[in-house]
Design a protein around this motif. Structure first.
Motif, PDB file in Angstrom:
ATOM      1  N   ASN A   1      -0.325   9.807  -1.413  1.00 42.44           N
ATOM      2  CA  ASN A   1       0.604   8.841  -0.831  1.00 42.44           C
ATOM      3  C   ASN A   1       1.774   9.581  -0.191  1.00 42.44           C
ATOM      4  OD1 ASN A   1       1.514   9.110  -3.901  1.00 42.44           O
ATOM      5  ND2 ASN A   1       3.315   8.478  -2.739  1.00 42.44           N
ATOM      6  N   ILE A   2       2.466   8.866   0.703  1.00 39.54           N
ATOM      7  CA  ILE A   2       3.654   9.413   1.354  1.00 39.54           C
ATOM      8  C   ILE A   2       4.877   8.978   0.554  1.00 39.54           C
ATOM      9  CG2 ILE A   2       5.032   9.459   3.455  1.00 39.54           C
ATOM     10  CD1 ILE A   2       2.355  10.829   3.695  1.00 39.54           C
TER      11      ILE A   2
ATOM     12  N   PHE B   1      -4.308   0.411   0.576  1.00 41.19           N
ATOM     13  CA  PHE B   1      -5.107   1.338  -0.236  1.00 41.19           C
ATOM     14  C   PHE B   1      -6.443   1.617   0.448  1.00 41.19           C
ATOM     15  CE2 PHE B   1      -1.989   0.740  -3.386  1.00 41.19           C
ATOM     16  CZ  PHE B   1      -2.199   1.668  -4.399  1.00 41.19           C
ATOM     17  N   ARG B   2      -6.811   2.898   0.552  1.00 40.90           N
ATOM     18  CA  ARG B   2      -8.115   3.324   1.051  1.00 40.90           C
ATOM     19  C   ARG B   2      -8.873   3.980  -0.114  1.00 40.90           C
ATOM     20  NH1 ARG B   2      -8.251   4.319   6.653  1.00 40.90           N
ATOM     21  NH2 ARG B   2      -7.112   2.650   7.697  1.00 40.90           N
ATOM     22  N   PHE B   3      -9.919   3.319  -0.577  1.00 40.97           N
ATOM     23  CA  PHE B   3     -10.672   3.785  -1.751  1.00 40.97           C
ATOM     24  C   PHE B   3     -12.014   4.348  -1.277  1.00 40.97           C
ATOM     25  CE2 PHE B   3     -12.718   2.411  -6.028  1.00 40.97           C
ATOM     26  CZ  PHE B   3     -12.665   3.735  -6.458  1.00 40.97           C
TER      27      PHE B   3
ATOM     28  N   VAL C   1      -2.232   4.519   1.012  1.00 40.87           N
ATOM     29  CA  VAL C   1      -2.497   5.274  -0.210  1.00 40.87           C
ATOM     30  C   VAL C   1      -4.006   5.549  -0.255  1.00 40.87           C
ATOM     31  CG1 VAL C   1      -2.397   5.306  -2.725  1.00 40.87           C
ATOM     32  CG2 VAL C   1      -0.567   4.192  -1.412  1.00 40.87           C
ATOM     33  N   TYR C   2      -4.376   6.804  -0.401  1.00 37.42           N
ATOM     34  CA  TYR C   2      -5.782   7.200  -0.415  1.00 37.42           C
ATOM     35  C   TYR C   2      -6.221   7.534  -1.842  1.00 37.42           C
ATOM     36  CZ  TYR C   2      -5.430   7.672   4.656  1.00 37.42           C
ATOM     37  OH  TYR C   2      -5.254   7.438   5.987  1.00 37.42           O
TER      38      TYR C   2
ATOM     39  N   TYR D   1       7.696   5.237  -5.901  1.00 37.97           N
ATOM     40  CA  TYR D   1       8.189   6.262  -4.985  1.00 37.97           C
ATOM     41  C   TYR D   1       7.474   6.308  -3.639  1.00 37.97           C
ATOM     42  CZ  TYR D   1      10.292   7.855  -9.348  1.00 37.97           C
ATOM     43  OH  TYR D   1      10.999   7.915 -10.515  1.00 37.97           O
ATOM     44  N   ALA D   2       6.391   5.519  -3.450  1.00 34.16           N
ATOM     45  CA  ALA D   2       5.678   5.566  -2.169  1.00 34.16           C
ATOM     46  C   ALA D   2       6.489   4.849  -1.088  1.00 34.16           C
ATOM     47  CB  ALA D   2       4.301   4.921  -2.305  1.00 34.16           C
TER      48      ALA D   2
END
Length: 693
Positions: free
Chosen positions: A625-626, A569-571, A608-609, A601-602
């Motif tokens: 997310n991808i 995670f990038r917050f 995840v940004y 589903y990621a």
């Protein structure tokens, strides 16, 4: 003594002195602003910077360089790569071809609007074959120009040392190629893949650093590397320059504050005593300049300000800053005399009445009222006096022509009425797409437009009803499928349980029944919650909430799930606290549904940004997310209830999470939407910003 002070405070000499002082302060404000613009490009923030490495100036030294290097590595790579067409994708080429087709539609005589677009497109391909074949060459030439422009930019860099490589192509202005060599300098920035190393560490506290790091977050390869080092001599020179600019900007800033305070106080004093001999004087005295109409006064002010700005622009400031005060004083004196005149009219409550437009409208209304008040005889008299000579002049020796014009006008109105009548008949018979077109203006044209508006409303209502029916059908189908699956399993295992004697088998069947019953309860709970959320039948308690703390705390609670899935995670959020007006429980429930959707589903092991951005009246919250599944459906379809990213419906979700999140955000006066870009999935939430009352 008190009476003398009152007289003195309102005397003409006092007002003149304060007026001159106000002009001096205003000119000082303009001059101070000019100084700030000339020093550090008007960046007042330097006044509050306490460290060169926190400053915009330091980040600016490497921002453009790193941006150019990133574009070279990411897009252009090398001249050979460009010449092979590596920088051109099919979408860009298709767009250019489509633009060429638009030119063909506008310019070519071969274009036939009566043909189908496919047929016209085939004709276009034949006629514009040469131009189409040249498109790719033109795009390659454009990319080559941009590539060489970027090369010139980085070659002109004097001071910072850099090295950039994508594993094949290298751009550098030094002999160093190892990051350890760059780390030997007193300040450096090292970016490798998705990792970064910046020294000194004070730079990481700079609010301007995200200009660099946000662009690097979009890198598409871990092989990319950019090293930038700042030699001691270069740093000393820039630090010295920054200190000088800070001293100059600080001085200019305080001068601006002082002159602004003097201007505001003097203008407020003049507005207060304007037109009166003492404070409690009920009679307001107007001057000769007050005879000028307010609207003309405003136009004259705008003209003076425009001319003043043109003259300042002509002087090419700030190189000729010494001319600002001599030019500003006469223009500002004239403008403030006009402004104080408007203030007197405001205090006299004649601001709107003393306008030229008001006087013209008032005179017209007075004339019409006089004619109207004179009765029917007066109206007829005016019509006869004005209309009869005109009628005689127009119809003399051409009476038949006048009759013909009257007959033509009557026939036109009859045709318009018949067109409206026939159109209403067709609409009544169900032709909702029929449009009544009678052209021109007048009551019939207005009536036809109103009927067409009603038709459009009916058509939209029918379309919405059809869409609603389709959604209801899909909802019933999806609900039936999702609920029937665990229900069928429960029925099957209950039948087996009735016949089974083996205790181990009974325990196994009981475990399956427990799982399926919980799944059935989960689906019914989500369905119930979705119904409540969409109906708005949920109590909402809006309060002040720190959105950054809420998300940070929530991510901590699901950290085990994040580690289990291998997600990173990038917050990204502002350094200061960000407050929204929302219901804490409902807001977290919405965010939790978005996170749950990401967990389901990621793509495992992906990033995840989460971005928080402050807008004027709202806070923008974005999740990116991808997807692990191919997203072959639109965002609108995915927002429908019981829709999932995997069309096989093999996942354990109910398909209601995003729909519930949207409904919960809506009842908190926010907005929720999703966007799909290839396999990139975005959830976007707008929440009202908390404003102090």
């Amino acid at each position: 003594m008190d009476i003398r002070l009152k007289k003195y405070s309102h005397s003409m000499i006092t007002k003149l002195i304060v007026f001159i002082f106000m002009l001096a302060c205003f000119s000082g404000v303009i001059h101070a602003i000019g100084n700030l613009v000339s020093v550090n490009d008007g960046e007042v923030g330097i006044v509050f910077e306490d460290n060169f490495f926190h400053s915009k100036s330091f980040v600016g030294e490497s921002e453009i360089l790193i941006s150019d290097l990133t574009r070279l590595l990411e897009k252009y790579k090398s001249e050979e790569h460009i010449l092979k067409g590596g920088t051109i994708n099919k979408d860009e080429l298709r767009n250019e071809e489509q633009n060429l087709f638009f030119d063909y539609q506008l310019e070519s005589k071969s274009y036939n609007p009566n043909l189908r677009e496919v047929e016209n497109y085939e004709k276009f391909k034949v006629e514009y074959a040469d131009k189409i074949s040249d498109l790719k060459d033109q795009m390659i030439k454009g990319d080559l120009r941009e590539y060489h422009f970027l090369l010139e930019n980085i070659e002109a860099v004097d001071g910072p040392l850099y090295y950039a490589s994508d594993g094949v192509n290298v751009y550098t202005n030094s002999t160093m190629n190892d990051k350890q060599q760059f780390k030997g300098y007193p300040s450096y920035m090292v970016f490798e893949g998705y990792k970064s190393d910046i020294y000194p560490k004070e730079i990481e506290a700079s609010k301007y650093l995200n200009r660099i790091t946000m662009e690097l977050d979009e890198w598409g390869s871990e092989n990319h590397a950019i090293y930038v080092a700042f030699p001691r001599k270069f740093l000393d020179s820039k630090i010295s320059e920054w200190k000088e600019n800070k001293v100059s900007a600080t001085k200019g800033f305080y001068l601006l504050l002082g002159f602004s305070a003097g201007f505001i106080l003097s203008f407020f004093y003049l507005a207060l005593v304007n037109g009166r001999k003492f404070f409690k004087d009920k009679e307001l005295r107007l001057h000769t300049v007050d005879k000028l109409y307010i609207d003309l006064n405003i136009l004259l002010c705008i003209g003076l300000i425009t001319l003043w700005l043109i003259i300042l622009e002509f002087l090419e400031l700030p190189s000729n800053l010494h001319w600002v005060i001599p030019i500003t004083i006469p223009f500002s004196a004239a403008c403030f005399l006009l402004i104080l005149s408007m203030v007197r009219h405001l205090k006299n409550r004649t601001f709107f009445k003393h306008t030229l437009i008001y006087q013209l409208i008032k005179g017209l209304i007075r004339f019409v009222r006089n004619v109207y008040d004179s009765g029917n005889v007066g109206v007829k008299t005016v019509l006869i006096v004005i209309g009869y000579p005109l009628l005689i002049a127009l119809t003399f020796f051409m009476f038949p022509i006048t009759i013909g014009i009257a007959a033509w006008f009557a026939l036109k109105k009859v045709k318009s009425f018949k067109a409206i009548k026939d159109g209403v008949e067709r609409i009544k018979n169900g032709e909702l797409h029929h449009s009544i077109d009678i052209g021109g203006k007048g009551e019939f044209a207005s009536l036809a437009a109103n009927i067409n508006s009603i038709t459009d409303g009916l058509k939209n209502a029918v379309d919405n009803e059809l869409k609603s029916e389709r959604l209801k059908t899909e909802l019933i189908t999806n609900v039936s499928h999702d609920i029937r699956t665990p229900l069928t399993s429960i029925i099957t295992y209950v039948d087996l349980l009735k016949k089974e004697k083996d205790l181990s088998k009974i325990a196994e069947y009981t475990e399956v029944l427990d799982q399926k019953s919980k799944r059935l309860k989960f689906l019914t709970d989500d369905l119930f919650e979705a119904a409540k959320a969409s109906s708005g039948n949920i109590p909402v308690h809006l309060e002040k909430i720190d959105i950054v703390s809420l998300i940070a705390q929530g991510l901590g609670e699901v950290s085990e799930k994040i580690e289990e899935l291998g997600l990173e995670f990038r917050f990204n959020h502002p350094n200061d606290k960000v407050f929204v007006t929302a219901d804490g429980k409902l807001l977290w429930r919405s965010i939790e549904n978005v996170l749950s959707n990401i967990f389901k589903y990621a793509l495992k092991g992906s990033r995840v940004y989460i971005h928080i951005e402050e807008l004027e009246r709202e806070i923008l919250l974005t999740f990116k997310n991808i997807s692990a599944y191919e997203l072959n459906i639109s965002a609108d379809e995915l927002m429908e209830r019981f829709k999932r990213g995997d069309e096989s419906r093999s996942s354990q979700g109910s398909g209601l999470g995003l729909s519930i999140a949207q409904s919960l955000i809506n009842i908190q006066k926010g907005k929720f939407m999703i966007q799909i870009d290839g396999d990139l999935f975005k959830s976007i939430i707008y929440i009202p910003k908390h404003h102090k009352k």
